[in-house]
Design an enzyme around this catalytic site. Structure first.
Site, PDB file in Angstrom:
ATOM      1  N   ARG A  99       3.687  19.462  32.626  1.00  0.00           N
ATOM      2  CA  ARG A  99       2.374  20.079  32.377  1.00  0.00           C
ATOM      3  C   ARG A  99       1.373  19.497  33.367  1.00  0.00           C
ATOM      4  O   ARG A  99       1.401  18.310  33.664  1.00  0.00           O
ATOM      5  CB  ARG A  99       1.902  19.789  30.958  1.00  0.00           C
ATOM      6  CG  ARG A  99       2.610  20.584  29.890  1.00  0.00           C
ATOM      7  CD  ARG A  99       1.983  20.385  28.536  1.00  0.00           C
ATOM      8  NE  ARG A  99       2.148  19.040  28.030  1.00  0.00           N
ATOM      9  CZ  ARG A  99       1.240  18.078  28.064  1.00  0.00           C
ATOM     10  NH1 ARG A  99       0.036  18.314  28.561  1.00  0.00           N
ATOM     11  NH2 ARG A  99       1.500  16.888  27.597  1.00  0.00           N
ATOM     12  N   TYR A 238       7.071  25.900  34.642  1.00  0.00           N
ATOM     13  CA  TYR A 238       7.599  24.788  33.840  1.00  0.00           C
ATOM     14  C   TYR A 238       6.914  24.639  32.471  1.00  0.00           C
ATOM     15  O   TYR A 238       5.683  24.589  32.386  1.00  0.00           O
ATOM     16  CB  TYR A 238       7.462  23.464  34.594  1.00  0.00           C
ATOM     17  CG  TYR A 238       8.463  22.443  34.089  1.00  0.00           C
ATOM     18  CD1 TYR A 238       9.712  22.324  34.678  1.00  0.00           C
ATOM     19  CD2 TYR A 238       8.189  21.659  32.986  1.00  0.00           C
ATOM     20  CE1 TYR A 238      10.661  21.437  34.199  1.00  0.00           C
ATOM     21  CE2 TYR A 238       9.120  20.761  32.481  1.00  0.00           C
ATOM     22  CZ  TYR A 238      10.360  20.654  33.106  1.00  0.00           C
ATOM     23  OH  TYR A 238      11.296  19.779  32.616  1.00  0.00           O
ATOM     24  N   LYS A 247       1.822  25.164  23.945  1.00  0.00           N
ATOM     25  CA  LYS A 247       0.582  24.376  23.960  1.00  0.00           C
ATOM     26  C   LYS A 247      -0.645  25.283  24.119  1.00  0.00           C
ATOM     27  O   LYS A 247      -1.692  25.043  23.512  1.00  0.00           O
ATOM     28  CB  LYS A 247       0.618  23.357  25.086  1.00  0.00           C
ATOM     29  CG  LYS A 247       1.825  22.439  25.068  1.00  0.00           C
ATOM     30  CD  LYS A 247       1.885  21.581  23.838  1.00  0.00           C
ATOM     31  CE  LYS A 247       2.984  20.527  23.950  1.00  0.00           C
ATOM     32  NZ  LYS A 247       3.127  19.746  22.734  1.00  0.00           N
ATOM     33  N   HIS A 267      -0.909  19.039  16.600  1.00  0.00           N
ATOM     34  CA  HIS A 267       0.214  18.554  17.401  1.00  0.00           C
ATOM     35  C   HIS A 267       1.043  17.612  16.513  1.00  0.00           C
ATOM     36  O   HIS A 267       1.008  16.403  16.681  1.00  0.00           O
ATOM     37  CB  HIS A 267      -0.367  17.828  18.626  1.00  0.00           C
ATOM     38  CG  HIS A 267       0.641  17.461  19.658  1.00  0.00           C
ATOM     39  ND1 HIS A 267       0.449  16.424  20.532  1.00  0.00           N
ATOM     40  CD2 HIS A 267       1.842  17.998  19.974  1.00  0.00           C
ATOM     41  CE1 HIS A 267       1.488  16.343  21.341  1.00  0.00           C
ATOM     42  NE2 HIS A 267       2.340  17.274  21.026  1.00  0.00           N
ATOM     43  N   SER A 289       2.451  11.305  23.260  1.00  0.00           N
ATOM     44  CA  SER A 289       3.769  11.368  23.886  1.00  0.00           C
ATOM     45  C   SER A 289       4.364   9.963  24.022  1.00  0.00           C
ATOM     46  O   SER A 289       3.649   8.968  23.993  1.00  0.00           O
ATOM     47  CB  SER A 289       3.672  12.038  25.250  1.00  0.00           C
ATOM     48  OG  SER A 289       2.867  11.258  26.078  1.00  0.00           O
ATOM     49  N   CYS A 291       6.215   8.331  21.919  1.00  0.00           N
ATOM     50  CA  CYS A 291       6.172   7.522  20.697  1.00  0.00           C
ATOM     51  C   CYS A 291       7.319   7.880  19.750  1.00  0.00           C
ATOM     52  O   CYS A 291       7.282   7.559  18.567  1.00  0.00           O
ATOM     53  CB  CYS A 291       4.845   7.715  19.975  1.00  0.00           C
ATOM     54  SG  CYS A 291       3.453   6.988  20.838  1.00  0.00           S
ATOM     55  N   GLY A 292       8.324   8.584  20.240  1.00  0.00           N
ATOM     56  CA  GLY A 292       9.508   8.867  19.429  1.00  0.00           C
ATOM     57  C   GLY A 292       9.318   9.969  18.400  1.00  0.00           C
ATOM     58  O   GLY A 292       9.917   9.926  17.328  1.00  0.00           O
ATOM     59  N   ASP A 314       7.050  19.545  16.801  1.00  0.00           N
ATOM     60  CA  ASP A 314       5.935  19.414  17.745  1.00  0.00           C
ATOM     61  C   ASP A 314       4.603  19.946  17.235  1.00  0.00           C
ATOM     62  O   ASP A 314       3.571  19.343  17.495  1.00  0.00           O
ATOM     63  CB  ASP A 314       6.305  20.117  19.064  1.00  0.00           C
ATOM     64  CG  ASP A 314       5.400  19.710  20.220  1.00  0.00           C
ATOM     65  OD1 ASP A 314       5.030  18.527  20.295  1.00  0.00           O
ATOM     66  OD2 ASP A 314       5.070  20.568  21.051  1.00  0.00           O
ATOM     67  N   ARG A 406      14.352  18.412  30.101  1.00  0.00           N
ATOM     68  CA  ARG A 406      14.237  18.981  28.750  1.00  0.00           C
ATOM     69  C   ARG A 406      15.485  19.710  28.291  1.00  0.00           C
ATOM     70  O   ARG A 406      16.282  20.158  29.104  1.00  0.00           O
ATOM     71  CB  ARG A 406      13.087  20.009  28.742  1.00  0.00           C
ATOM     72  CG  ARG A 406      11.730  19.455  29.130  1.00  0.00           C
ATOM     73  CD  ARG A 406      11.095  18.760  27.983  1.00  0.00           C
ATOM     74  NE  ARG A 406       9.801  18.183  28.296  1.00  0.00           N
ATOM     75  CZ  ARG A 406       8.816  18.051  27.406  1.00  0.00           C
ATOM     76  NH1 ARG A 406       8.975  18.448  26.168  1.00  0.00           N
ATOM     77  NH2 ARG A 406       7.690  17.487  27.751  1.00  0.00           N
ATOM     78  N   ARG A 437       1.437   4.004  20.073  1.00  0.00           N
ATOM     79  CA  ARG A 437       2.226   2.878  20.572  1.00  0.00           C
ATOM     80  C   ARG A 437       1.262   1.726  20.820  1.00  0.00           C
ATOM     81  O   ARG A 437       0.492   1.744  21.778  1.00  0.00           O
ATOM     82  CB  ARG A 437       2.917   3.306  21.867  1.00  0.00           C
ATOM     83  CG  ARG A 437       3.728   2.224  22.547  1.00  0.00           C
ATOM     84  CD  ARG A 437       4.295   2.748  23.857  1.00  0.00           C
ATOM     85  NE  ARG A 437       5.380   3.683  23.629  1.00  0.00           N
ATOM     86  CZ  ARG A 437       6.654   3.335  23.476  1.00  0.00           C
ATOM     87  NH1 ARG A 437       6.998   2.063  23.555  1.00  0.00           N
ATOM     88  NH2 ARG A 437       7.580   4.237  23.285  1.00  0.00           N
TER      89      ARG A 437
HETATM   90  C1  OXD Z   1       4.114  17.321  24.950  1.00  0.00           C
HETATM   91  C2  OXD Z   1       5.285  18.176  24.707  1.00  0.00           C
HETATM   92  O1  OXD Z   1       3.787  17.076  26.109  1.00  0.00           O
HETATM   93  O2  OXD Z   1       5.585  18.423  23.524  1.00  0.00           O
HETATM   94  O3  OXD Z   1       3.492  16.908  23.982  1.00  0.00           O
HETATM   95  O4  OXD Z   1       5.915  18.645  25.670  1.00  0.00           O
HETATM   96 MN    MN Z   2       4.103  17.884  22.151  1.00  0.00          MN
END
Ligand code: OXD
Ligand code: MN
Length: 624
Positions: A99, A238, A247, A267, A289, A291-292, A314, A406, A437
């Protein structure tokens, strides 16, 4: 580990691209298509001048045709069907791998409506910038029309959109990620609102010009017009730049719809968790992002008697309902997950999910025609083709897979998917979790004293930058509600919307309780204090026992925390004193953190809700 143990055998799935006749393609609008859609598609075709227009029906035959086309064009290679049935690997242009936040714009009439956390552009000016770029940009290409539903088809909580694109890869991905095709188109009539989204890779082909495997343009614009609910994306194929349902629609545009209609587009992952007494709860969780989040969405509990099922990984749309509850749907139909770090030992469920029928992008390829990425197995294979198509060995000193590589796979293929994941009424949310985190300061778990305190915890989420990210390691990035790059309007107004929705939920009823977690606290030697992964189920246990009224809590300066013995650490190999360290509150560093929060709030001027300023005052007085 051999790849054979990573992939499930195919269950009656054709191992190769099907070879039947290509179906008849709809090059004109299906009968009954609403006039507004036809007129808009015609108007965009007149600007972008594609060679042909195809109306997508979302059928498996259509997907087959796209796969064949992409193989022929070199956009994807088919993986060895013995190891990865009906799966494909795409290698993007090395300049188009993530992104592009600095090329993402919120074009509200008024700059303050975009707020200090977004790139703003004046709408008329952005339209003037985009006009010459989109003029003739689809020459030599096909324009695909993709009607889609975000959320279960026909649910009152779902919303509709139509994306146009000149990228077959985007069509194939959107057909996994959304409910795309004729059934969504049929839901659009003269009275239905739908979001128009135009996407082009920005690489028209001159007469006789050969195409490249991954067309894109160095000029990129991901533009959102919240007032007219439009999305215009140019130059990238992408992920979130191009799969505009994700998003761009489900967060940026949907957050503005949600503000206007009284709900929340978040999110967040969604889980169903059942306790040993057989009682089920639903939980949503927001994490920045790295953070698991995917690991938590597919968590395998280590504590007996608990089960965790997946509803979303997500995005969650949260609607207050007439009975005073907060109901959530996952607007998406698939996972677009980060591959590196997803492995047999860290997230076995994700690995099982991608056994087949998966599009991989920018991962490495093994000699046996299967995929590999860092973290899939402990030991790398001796030889690979890396994400850029080059020979690779462990001695190469480079990453075999791109760090943002991905997998794109249907949610229904996930073994832990919950049976209520497509409930059109949504699931009633019992707990909301915010995480980040943080090596220091933030305790393993804290419960908010009330909704306003919970909104403060969400508004002040921050996460330390890792070595993989730009900037100084350990430096804090503020990421309120994990929405920093995804909020389609002024973040302070978004906080006000959270407070407003909270007032509609019935206190004392099934109003969700709010928690903050931190799996990443470290000791003085830099070692993690908490084992994480499946052991995070212990924290979920504490949270849900609190929700169920089974456990007391102690009132600390930051909120409610476990009483002595309240958190189940039985059988855990924690060093002496580690549990205390996980909950330590250092007043001095917290007062410094309060100062930094005050500075952060100040960037929003007088828009910051009084309730949040009041929470800051309460925090300071509790600390001193
Ligand atoms: C992000 C994704 O960047 O889910 O949060 O791809
Ligand atoms: Mn995301």
């Amino acid at each position: 580990m051999s790849s054979a143990t990573l992939s499930k055998p195919s269950l009656g799935q054709s191992p190769a691209i099907r070879t039947g006749p290509i179906r008849v393609i709809a090059t004109s609008a299906p009968q009954g298509t609403d006039e507004s859609v036809v007129a808009w598609v015609d108007s965009i075709a007149a600007i972008t001048v594609p060679d042909q227009v195809i109306w997508c029906d979302g059928s498996p035959q259509e997907w087959d045709g796209l796969a064949r086309l992409m193989v022929t064009q070199g956009t994807v290679v088919q993986l060895n069907p013995e190891h990865r049935p009906y799966s494909f690997l795409a290698r993007s242009d090395p300049s188009d791998v993530a992104r592009v936040e600095d090329r993402t714009f919120i074009c509200s009439e008024d700059e303050t409506d975009a707020g200090p956390t977004n790139n703003w552009a004046e709408p008329a000016q952005m339209r003037a910038t985009l006009a010459p770029l989109f003029a003739g940009c689809m020459r030599g290409r096909t324009m695909y029309v993709m009607p889609f539903s975000m959320g279960p088809l026909g649910s009152p909580l779902s919303r509709l959109g139509v994306q146009l694109t000149d990228s077959p890869y985007v069509v194939a991905s959107m057909s996994v990620m959304t409910r795309m095709g004729t059934s969504a188109l049929k839901l659009i009539d003269a009275a239905t609102a739908w979001v128009p989204a135009v996407h082009s890779v920005g690489k028209p082909l001159a007469e006789g010009e050969a195409d490249v495997a991954w067309p894109c343009n160095t000029t990129k614009y991901i533009s959102h017009f919240p007032q007219t609910r439009e999305i215009w994306s140019y130059g990238s194929a992408y992920g979130g730049n191009a799969l505009l349902a994700k998003k761009s629609f489900a967060l940026r545009i949907a957050s503005t719809m949600a503000r206007d209609e009284g709900w929340m587009a978040e999110h967040m992952l969604i889980l169903k968790i059942t306790n040993p007494r057989g009682k089920a709860f639903h939980v949503v969780a927001a994490f920045p992002s790295a953070c698991g989040k995917t690991n938590l969405a597919m968590l395998k509990p280590t504590i007996p008697g608990w089960t965790v099922e997946t509803i979303g990984d997500d995005i969650a749309w949260l609607h207050p309902s007439a009975d005073g509850t907060l109901r959530a749907i996952n607007p998406e139909a698939g996972f677009f997950g980060v591959a590196p770090g997803t492995g047999v030992s860290t997230n076995a469920t994700a690995i099982e999910t991608v056994w087949g029928n998966t599009i991989f992008t920018n991962v490495a390829m093994r000699d046996d025609g299967d995929v590999w990425w860092e973290g899939l197995t402990d030991k790398a294979p001796d030889h690979l083709i890396d994400w850029q198509g080059n020979e690779w060995t462990p001695a190469s000193g480079t990453k075999a897979a791109h760090p943002n590589s991905r997998f794109t796979v249907a949610a229904k293929q996930c073994p832990s998917i919950s049976d209520d994941w497509e409930d059109p009424k949504g699931v009633v949310i019992d707990a909301i979790i915010f995480g980040g985190r943080r090596a220091t300061n933030v305790p393993l778990v804290v419960e908010a004293r009330d909704w306003e305190h919970g909104v403060y915890l969400g508004a002040t989420i921050s996460s330390e930058k890792t070595a993989a990210a730009e900037g100084t390691v350990g430096e804090l990035r503020r990421d309120p509600f994990a929405m920093l790059p995804f909020c389609g309007y002024n973040m302070a107004d978004y906080w006000a919307n959270w407070l407003k929705v909270g007032q509609q939920l019935r206190p004392g009823g099934r109003m969700p309780r709010i928690f903050q977690v931190n799996w990443f606290r470290k000791d003085e030697n830099g070692d993690f204090l908490w084992p994480g992964f499946g052991e995070n189920s212990r924290v979920l246990e504490w949270i849900l026992e609190r929700v169920d009224g089974k456990l007391p809590a102690a009132d600390g300066p930051l909120g409610l925390v476990p009483t002595a013995g309240g958190l189940n650490v039985e059988g855990l190999d924690l060093a002496e004193g580690d549990l205390e360290k996980l909950f330590e509150v250092d007043a001095e560093s917290w007062l410094a953190e309060a100062d930094s929060t005050e500075e952060f709030f100040a960037t929003f001027g007088d828009k910051v809700p009084a309730a949040l300023l009041n929470q800051l005052t309460v925090l300071r007085s509790r600390l001193s």
